[in-house]
Motif scaffolding. Structure first.
Motif, PDB file in Angstrom:
ATOM      1  N   UNK A  41      15.057  -9.064  -8.096  1.00 34.23           N
ATOM      2  CA  UNK A  41      14.596  -7.713  -7.780  1.00 34.23           C
ATOM      3  C   UNK A  41      13.406  -7.792  -6.822  1.00 34.23           C
ATOM      4  N   UNK A  42      13.503  -7.045  -5.747  1.00 30.04           N
ATOM      5  CA  UNK A  42      12.405  -7.006  -4.772  1.00 30.04           C
ATOM      6  C   UNK A  42      11.273  -6.138  -5.312  1.00 30.04           C
ATOM      7  N   UNK A  43      10.072  -6.661  -5.212  1.00 30.42           N
ATOM      8  CA  UNK A  43       8.908  -5.893  -5.655  1.00 30.42           C
ATOM      9  C   UNK A  43       7.747  -6.090  -4.693  1.00 30.42           C
ATOM     10  N   UNK A  44       7.071  -5.001  -4.415  1.00 31.20           N
ATOM     11  CA  UNK A  44       5.789  -5.027  -3.718  1.00 31.20           C
ATOM     12  C   UNK A  44       4.833  -4.227  -4.589  1.00 31.20           C
ATOM     13  N   UNK A  45       3.721  -4.830  -4.938  1.00 38.48           N
ATOM     14  CA  UNK A  45       2.780  -4.179  -5.839  1.00 38.48           C
ATOM     15  C   UNK A  45       1.393  -4.198  -5.206  1.00 38.48           C
ATOM     16  N   UNK A  46       0.860  -3.003  -4.973  1.00 42.87           N
ATOM     17  CA  UNK A  46      -0.466  -2.880  -4.396  1.00 42.87           C
ATOM     18  C   UNK A  46      -1.520  -2.787  -5.492  1.00 42.87           C
ATOM     19  N   UNK A  47      -2.714  -3.207  -5.151  1.00 42.09           N
ATOM     20  CA  UNK A  47      -3.854  -3.066  -6.053  1.00 42.09           C
ATOM     21  C   UNK A  47      -5.126  -3.048  -5.227  1.00 42.09           C
ATOM     22  N   UNK A  48      -6.221  -2.643  -5.860  1.00 46.32           N
ATOM     23  CA  UNK A  48      -7.517  -2.696  -5.195  1.00 46.32           C
ATOM     24  C   UNK A  48      -8.062  -1.373  -4.726  1.00 46.32           C
ATOM     25  N   UNK A  49      -7.288  -0.320  -4.868  1.00 51.99           N
ATOM     26  CA  UNK A  49      -7.784   0.986  -4.454  1.00 51.99           C
ATOM     27  C   UNK A  49      -8.873   1.487  -5.388  1.00 51.99           C
ATOM     28  N   UNK A  50      -9.513   2.567  -4.987  1.00 50.53           N
ATOM     29  CA  UNK A  50     -10.567   3.137  -5.822  1.00 50.53           C
ATOM     30  C   UNK A  50     -11.427   4.097  -5.042  1.00 50.53           C
ATOM     31  N   UNK A  51     -12.573   4.404  -5.616  1.00 57.25           N
ATOM     32  CA  UNK A  51     -13.545   5.317  -5.002  1.00 57.25           C
ATOM     33  C   UNK A  51     -14.683   4.497  -4.408  1.00 57.25           C
ATOM     34  N   UNK A  52     -15.015   4.787  -3.180  1.00 61.24           N
ATOM     35  CA  UNK A  52     -16.086   4.052  -2.510  1.00 61.24           C
ATOM     36  C   UNK A  52     -16.863   5.032  -1.638  1.00 61.24           C
ATOM     37  N   UNK A  53     -18.126   4.744  -1.445  1.00 66.86           N
ATOM     38  CA  UNK A  53     -18.943   5.600  -0.579  1.00 66.86           C
ATOM     39  C   UNK A  53     -18.685   5.268   0.887  1.00 66.86           C
ATOM     40  N   UNK A  54     -18.904   6.246   1.721  1.00 72.84           N
ATOM     41  CA  UNK A  54     -18.764   6.031   3.159  1.00 72.84           C
ATOM     42  C   UNK A  54     -19.652   4.859   3.594  1.00 72.84           C
ATOM     43  N   UNK A  55     -19.091   4.028   4.441  1.00 70.79           N
ATOM     44  CA  UNK A  55     -19.800   2.840   4.881  1.00 70.79           C
ATOM     45  C   UNK A  55     -19.524   1.628   4.020  1.00 70.79           C
ATOM     46  N   UNK A  56     -18.902   1.831   2.891  1.00 71.14           N
ATOM     47  CA  UNK A  56     -18.611   0.744   1.969  1.00 71.14           C
ATOM     48  C   UNK A  56     -17.321   0.031   2.316  1.00 71.14           C
ATOM     49  N   UNK A  57     -16.929  -0.863   1.423  1.00 67.52           N
ATOM     50  CA  UNK A  57     -15.763  -1.711   1.654  1.00 67.52           C
ATOM     51  C   UNK A  57     -14.841  -1.726   0.448  1.00 67.52           C
ATOM     52  N   UNK A  58     -13.581  -1.971   0.733  1.00 64.35           N
ATOM     53  CA  UNK A  58     -12.577  -2.197  -0.300  1.00 64.35           C
ATOM     54  C   UNK A  58     -11.621  -3.267   0.201  1.00 64.35           C
ATOM     55  N   UNK A  59     -11.056  -3.993  -0.735  1.00 62.92           N
ATOM     56  CA  UNK A  59     -10.037  -4.981  -0.392  1.00 62.92           C
ATOM     57  C   UNK A  59      -8.771  -4.642  -1.168  1.00 62.92           C
ATOM     58  N   UNK A  60      -7.739  -4.302  -0.416  1.00 64.02           N
ATOM     59  CA  UNK A  60      -6.447  -4.022  -1.023  1.00 64.02           C
ATOM     60  C   UNK A  60      -5.607  -5.292  -1.043  1.00 64.02           C
ATOM     61  N   UNK A  61      -4.787  -5.418  -2.073  1.00 61.61           N
ATOM     62  CA  UNK A  61      -3.889  -6.555  -2.191  1.00 61.61           C
ATOM     63  C   UNK A  61      -2.460  -6.063  -2.336  1.00 61.61           C
ATOM     64  N   UNK A  62      -1.539  -6.864  -1.809  1.00 63.00           N
ATOM     65  CA  UNK A  62      -0.117  -6.556  -1.916  1.00 63.00           C
ATOM     66  C   UNK A  62       0.586  -7.825  -2.369  1.00 63.00           C
ATOM     67  N   UNK A  63       1.175  -7.770  -3.539  1.00 60.76           N
ATOM     68  CA  UNK A  63       1.893  -8.920  -4.082  1.00 60.76           C
ATOM     69  C   UNK A  63       3.384  -8.706  -3.911  1.00 60.76           C
TER      70      UNK A  63
END
Length: 129
Positions: free
Chosen positions: A1-23
């Motif tokens: 079964x093909x799967x793509x699963x994202x993670x790492x989203x959330x709430x962040x202030x302007x100017x900040x950083x986030x790292x999203x992952x895709x498995x």
């Protein structure tokens, strides 16, 4: 079964950083380009970035160049989207997707969601001002 699963989203202030992952799993990972798209409520889904998991070639939308970095780890069948200097915008869901369309065609079509065969369920990103 093909799967793509994202993670790492959330709430962040302007100017900040986030790292999203895709498995990814269930398909020949290094035969595909993996793209990141985002969709805000009431808007069309737009291509943000893409990477050729075989040779590491990367693509970016003009709106994120210099702020976002896409990378991959084929041993872990993971693709990452490092997002820096985030701008206050309406919340959006970020999706990763896989396309087997190869270069040079994908050079012009990587932002076309119809070119992608597999999609993840998405992860929400909210940037507050």
């Amino acid at each position: 079964e093909v799967q793509l699963v994202e993670s790492g989203g959330g709430l962040v202030q302007a100017g900040g950083s986030l790292r999203l992952s895709c498995a990814g799993s269930g398909f020949s990972y290094d035969d595909y380009h993996i793209g990141w798209f985002r969709q805000a409520p009431g808007k069309e889904r737009e291509g943000v970035s893409c990477i050729d998991t075989f040779n590491g070639k990367t693509y970016y939308a003009d709106s994120v160049k210099g702020r976002f970095t896409i990378s991959n780890d084929n041993a872990k069948t993971m693709v990452y989207l490092e997002m820096n200097n985030l701008k206050p915008e309406v919340p959006a869901v970020y999706y990763c997707a896989a396309t087997c369309v190869a270069e040079p065609v994908v050079d012009d079509t990587w932002t076309d969601e119809d070119e992608y065969s597999y999609w993840g369920q998405g992860t929400q990103v909210t940037v507050s001002s």
